[in-house]
Design a protein around this motif. Structure first.
Motif, PDB file in Angstrom:
ATOM      1  N   PHE A 350      52.874  15.002  58.709  1.00 25.77           N
ATOM      2  CA  PHE A 350      53.517  15.387  57.726  1.00 25.77           C
ATOM      3  C   PHE A 350      55.053  15.638  58.444  1.00 25.77           C
ATOM      4  CE2 PHE A 350      55.989  19.013  55.825  1.00 25.77           C
ATOM      5  CZ  PHE A 350      55.794  19.002  54.451  1.00 25.77           C
ATOM      6  N   ILE A 351      56.225  15.011  57.737  1.00 26.90           N
ATOM      7  CA  ILE A 351      57.514  15.375  58.285  1.00 26.90           C
ATOM      8  C   ILE A 351      57.991  16.647  58.070  1.00 26.90           C
ATOM      9  CG2 ILE A 351      59.637  14.229  58.165  1.00 26.90           C
ATOM     10  CD1 ILE A 351      58.710  11.764  57.003  1.00 26.90           C
ATOM     11  N   GLY A 352      57.814  17.291  59.477  1.00 25.95           N
ATOM     12  CA  GLY A 352      58.294  18.619  59.520  1.00 25.95           C
ATOM     13  C   GLY A 352      59.963  18.905  59.559  1.00 25.95           C
ATOM     14  N   SER A 353      60.470  17.980  60.207  1.00 30.61           N
ATOM     15  CA  SER A 353      61.935  18.037  60.429  1.00 30.61           C
ATOM     16  C   SER A 353      62.542  16.784  60.425  1.00 30.61           C
ATOM     17  CB  SER A 353      62.249  18.875  61.511  1.00 30.61           C
ATOM     18  OG  SER A 353      61.685  18.402  62.827  1.00 30.61           O
ATOM     19  N   LEU A 354      64.067  16.532  60.190  1.00 32.75           N
ATOM     20  CA  LEU A 354      64.461  14.964  60.246  1.00 32.75           C
ATOM     21  C   LEU A 354      65.911  15.339  60.617  1.00 32.75           C
ATOM     22  CD1 LEU A 354      64.253  13.316  56.736  1.00 32.75           C
ATOM     23  CD2 LEU A 354      63.663  15.792  57.321  1.00 32.75           C
ATOM     24  N   GLY A 355      66.493  14.320  61.109  1.00 36.39           N
ATOM     25  CA  GLY A 355      67.979  14.352  61.363  1.00 36.39           C
ATOM     26  C   GLY A 355      68.519  13.024  61.703  1.00 36.39           C
ATOM     27  N   VAL A 356      69.631  12.922  61.652  1.00 36.93           N
ATOM     28  CA  VAL A 356      70.403  11.469  61.716  1.00 36.93           C
ATOM     29  C   VAL A 356      70.992  11.179  63.027  1.00 36.93           C
ATOM     30  CG1 VAL A 356      72.149   9.825  61.074  1.00 36.93           C
ATOM     31  CG2 VAL A 356      70.776  11.355  59.323  1.00 36.93           C
ATOM     32  N   ILE A 364      76.051   7.817  71.495  1.00 37.26           N
ATOM     33  CA  ILE A 364      75.082   8.277  70.808  1.00 37.26           C
ATOM     34  C   ILE A 364      75.172   9.671  70.318  1.00 37.26           C
ATOM     35  CG2 ILE A 364      72.545   8.821  70.774  1.00 37.26           C
ATOM     36  CD1 ILE A 364      72.114   6.550  72.752  1.00 37.26           C
ATOM     37  N   SER A 365      75.329  10.249  69.227  1.00 35.14           N
ATOM     38  CA  SER A 365      75.265  11.621  69.056  1.00 35.14           C
ATOM     39  C   SER A 365      74.314  11.955  68.024  1.00 35.14           C
ATOM     40  CB  SER A 365      76.598  11.836  68.372  1.00 35.14           C
ATOM     41  OG  SER A 365      76.686  11.275  67.042  1.00 35.14           O
ATOM     42  N   LEU A 366      73.565  13.114  68.061  1.00 37.27           N
ATOM     43  CA  LEU A 366      72.446  13.534  67.114  1.00 37.27           C
ATOM     44  C   LEU A 366      73.030  14.703  66.279  1.00 37.27           C
ATOM     45  CD1 LEU A 366      69.408  13.323  66.726  1.00 37.27           C
ATOM     46  CD2 LEU A 366      68.932  14.979  68.424  1.00 37.27           C
ATOM     47  N   GLY A 367      72.985  14.464  65.134  1.00 35.47           N
ATOM     48  CA  GLY A 367      73.378  15.681  63.892  1.00 35.47           C
ATOM     49  C   GLY A 367      72.236  16.705  63.954  1.00 35.47           C
ATOM     50  N   ASP A 368      72.488  17.792  63.216  1.00 32.54           N
ATOM     51  CA  ASP A 368      71.651  18.768  62.905  1.00 32.54           C
ATOM     52  C   ASP A 368      70.194  18.023  62.443  1.00 32.54           C
ATOM     53  OD1 ASP A 368      73.414  20.575  64.074  1.00 32.54           O
ATOM     54  OD2 ASP A 368      74.467  21.097  62.118  1.00 32.54           O
TER      55      ASP A 368
END
Length: 714
Positions: A350-356, A364-368
């Motif tokens: 199950f996809i419990g969390s996701l972000g861009v 490279i940068s990671l969003g919330d």
């Protein structure tokens, strides 16, 4: 390749078998034959030749029967003896005198077939002398050859040890960016390899290569050194020259990939790949070794070589695309989806969390990260669910078109990833997504072994020894009601691991990184989908595509499981799929017996204290601890599933994307198991053994069986 101390040496002219009239033969004409993988086998002939008294060869009616070296070889030896005797006899009749004391055999000279008196007895002595001298010369020459072969082997072994040390130092120079030292050491290594190749091409080795059976080992060693020399001259030296100003630590700094440096690395790898692949193919074509230690060494070498060959081909498929995938031609957005194996889905969880994750010219940068994404206005017409998908994956109601967590009910990862990408875009103002990456906490644990641990929002240290346990079980027991605190743990670990990886990538080394990524792909814990067709093809070729294989020449069966109890109970799930030996059928197909077992491993203690958040939330469940699973068995393309037998209930048959599928709903209380046996038959077109793709579970993490996956990495 290090040379073995058991390398054959000694008189290569001597035979292991019986020779008529020779000393050392038993009554039945047989000699002692040493074990075939020992030096004794080679030295035996030389020793026996030095101690045996030479005797004239006896004529036989059939030169091939009972001869010591078999058939033609023995016949030629006897023919040569006759010629030598004729020349000696001719010399004696023109004034030669007898200096030797060799005696004629009891059956008479080779020239008196009727056993009568031998004219000119002195000439017989000369014949015996000449034959004896020839044999002594052969023994002496063979013994000398053996000495040089032995001495060379010891020298080569010492050189090999030095080479291993120098090659290891080259890795350090590359990592530290010490280009001058790298090139100097590469030059030294290349010179040593050339010297070793020259040694094994010497006269003694050439002679030894004609020894029956064992000559193949000599040819193998010579072939290995030839290819090593080619690799050194045509791959290693040019690569080191190109990488003189390269430093692994500078490839990724401050959260950015150096695109220009990456392009240089890509060029280097592309240049050496044909040379490496060609040499590996040449080594594969070398003769099979017979000496035990050489065979053992080759077994150790060929596996990594084949792995390297496959890896190079895979990597070269995606290398030209890497710069654009890293934003060299414009920014890219990749949706990172964190799967939860405690609520199992066919692709993992199950996809419990996701972000861009955004990548712009290497930066490279990671969003919330967000929790499970749900459509704000119900099912999305942009996301279609086919009739096949409804039958196989939606037994209660359609959810795959408006809940991100259920996107991976389908084992067809490209379809699931495309669906979750569309849902994200619709819920985030049309944000374009260039690709989707799925990973689970077990793979995250692999990564943390690589780059070190992180501290979660609640102060818990999560690292390469406990990540899966903490994220798939521990946090649920600490926060039995779930909610914001639990989400904060997931989000903080995900972002912390990302930052740790980017910050330490230059230090961990690409060998270890590749090892971790490959294992994640092999186990289905790291999957990727790209919107760009060329990039998607490269990802599939690399083994990260998670596609339903439609190629009958590369058969792949599937064993998948989905959770419909809406719980986190699958931390306790064991899923074991065992493939038996294939049996070739008369029509060219091959059949494999399969056994699949599912077990609920929850202990009585855990069942008694189970937090509500973990328990089953499907109203039809018989108890909070009951797993409600759907088991799906996929036949390979062009193949079939037959002889299905279950431990309880019965399976139904369906199709998905042209593949035959058997499925059944299974309920498991703690301690209960379900088993199904069946036969998978692959197409007659199959060019490879059947592969079996299985839904990745958390069972090895639960049992503490992950261990140190970098233990054997260089």
């Amino acid at each position: 390749m290090p040379v073995d101390n058991n390398m054959p040496h000694g008189n290569h002219f001597a035979s292991n078998g019986p020779r008529p009239g020779s000393a050392g033969s038993s009554a039945n004409g047989n000699r002692h034959t040493p074990a075939p993988d020992t030096t004794e086998a080679f030295m035996m002939a030389s020793r026996s030749g030095r101690t045996a008294k030479p005797a004239p060869a006896q004529p036989v009616a059939n030169p091939g029967a009972g001869a010591s070296m078999g058939g033609q070889s023995s016949y030629h030896q006897q023919s040569n003896t006759y010629q030598q005797q004729e020349r000696a006899y001719a010399t004696a009749t023109h004034g030669g005198s007898a200096y030797g004391t060799a005696q004629a055999s009891s059956t008479g000279s080779a020239y008196s077939a009727d056993g009568g008196s031998n004219p000119k007895k002195g000439k017989g002595k000369i014949i015996g002398l000449v034959v004896g001298l020839v044999i002594l010369a052969i023994v002496a020459f063979g013994g000398t050859t053996g000495f040089f072969l032995y001495k060379d082997a010891k020298d080569l072994q010492a050189q090999a040890g030095t080479l291993i040390s120098e090659v290891k130092s080259m890795k350090d120079y590359l990592k530290e960016g010490e280009g001058e030292q790298l090139n100097a050491t590469a030059g030294t290594v290349a010179e040593q390899i050339s010297s070793m190749r020259k040694t094994v091409n010497g006269p003694a080795w050439t002679i030894a290569s004609f020894i029956p059976v064992y000559g193949n080992d000599i040819k193998l060693v010579r072939g290995m050194m030839e290819q090593a020399d080619i690799l050194a001259q045509d791959a290693m030296l040019p690569a080191c020259a190109q990488l003189e100003d390269f430093k692994l630590g500078n490839l990724l700094t401050d959260g950015a990939v150096n695109i220009e440096m990456l392009k240089g690395l890509i060029t280097t790898i592309q240049d050496v790949e044909p040379v490496v692949v060609s040499s590996i193919d040449a080594i594969d074509a070398l003769p099979e070794p017979h000496i035990g230690k050489i065979k053992s060494l080759m077994d150790k070498v060929t596996g990594p070589m084949d792995t390297a060959k496959g890896a190079l081909k895979q990597v070269n498929g995606i290398l030209p695309l890497l710069p654009q995938m890293l934003g060299a031609d414009g920014p890219r957005n990749y949706l990172i989806t964190a799967e939860n194996n405690s609520e199992i889905r066919a692709c993992g969880g199950f996809i419990g969390s996701l972000g861009v994750m955004n990548v712009d010219n290497g930066k490279i940068s990671l969003g919330d990260f967000e929790g499970t994404l749900r459509s704000s206005n119900g099912p999305k017409p942009q996301i279609t669910i086919t009739d096949e998908e409804m039958t196989l994956f939606q037994p209660y109601e359609p959810t795959m078109n408006f809940i991100s967590g259920d996107a991976y009910f389908t084992p067809d990862f490209p379809k699931g990833a495309s669906n979750v990408s569309t849902l994200w875009s619709l819920e985030h103002g049309g944000q374009h997504i260039d690709g989707v990456v799925a990973l689970d906490p077990v793979f995250l644990q692999y990564l943390l072994q690589l780059c070190g641990g992180v501290t979660a929002a609640d102060g818990t240290v999560v690292d390469g020894s406990n990540a899966a346990n903490e994220l798939l079980s521990g946090s649920y027991w600490r926060y039995p009601e779930g909610g914001d605190a639990q989400d904060a743990v997931f989000a903080s670990v995900a972002s912390g691991a990302f930052d740790q990886l980017l910050g330490g990538l230059g230090e961990v080394g690409f060998t270890n990184l590749f090892k971790v990524i490959k294992r994640g792909g092999d186990e289905g814990r790291l999957l990727m989908w790209m919107a760009n067709e060329a990039e998607e093809n490269a990802v599939v070729q690399m083994g990260f595509g998670g596609t339903l294989n439609a190629d009958p020449t590369k058969p792949q069966a599937g064993v998948f499981v989905n959770n419909y109890s809406y719980s986190k109970l699958d931390w306790y799930l064991n899923l074991d799929a065992v493939k038996g030996e294939g049996v070739k059928n008369a029509d060219g197909t091959v059949s494999y017996p399969m056994t699949v077992t599912l077990t609920n491993e929850m202990s009585a203690a855990d069942a008694a204290a189970l937090p509500a958040y973990i328990a089953a939330h499907n109203g039809t469940a018989d108890a909070p601890t009951q797993e409600m699973l759907r088991t799906l068995l996929y036949a390979p393309a062009g193949g079939t599933i037959t002889d299905v037998v279950t431990s309880s209930g019965s399976m139904k048959e369906a199709t998905h994307n042209g593949l035959q599928v058997y499925y059944q709903d299974v309920r498991l209380m703690p301690g209960e198991s379900f088993q199904v046996t069946y036969t998978v038959t692959v197409s007659a077109e199959a060019a490879e053994e059947l592969d079996v793709r299985v839904t990745p579970t958390a069972q090895h993490a639960r049992k503490g069986e992950i261990g140190d996956i970098l233990a054997d990495a260089e």
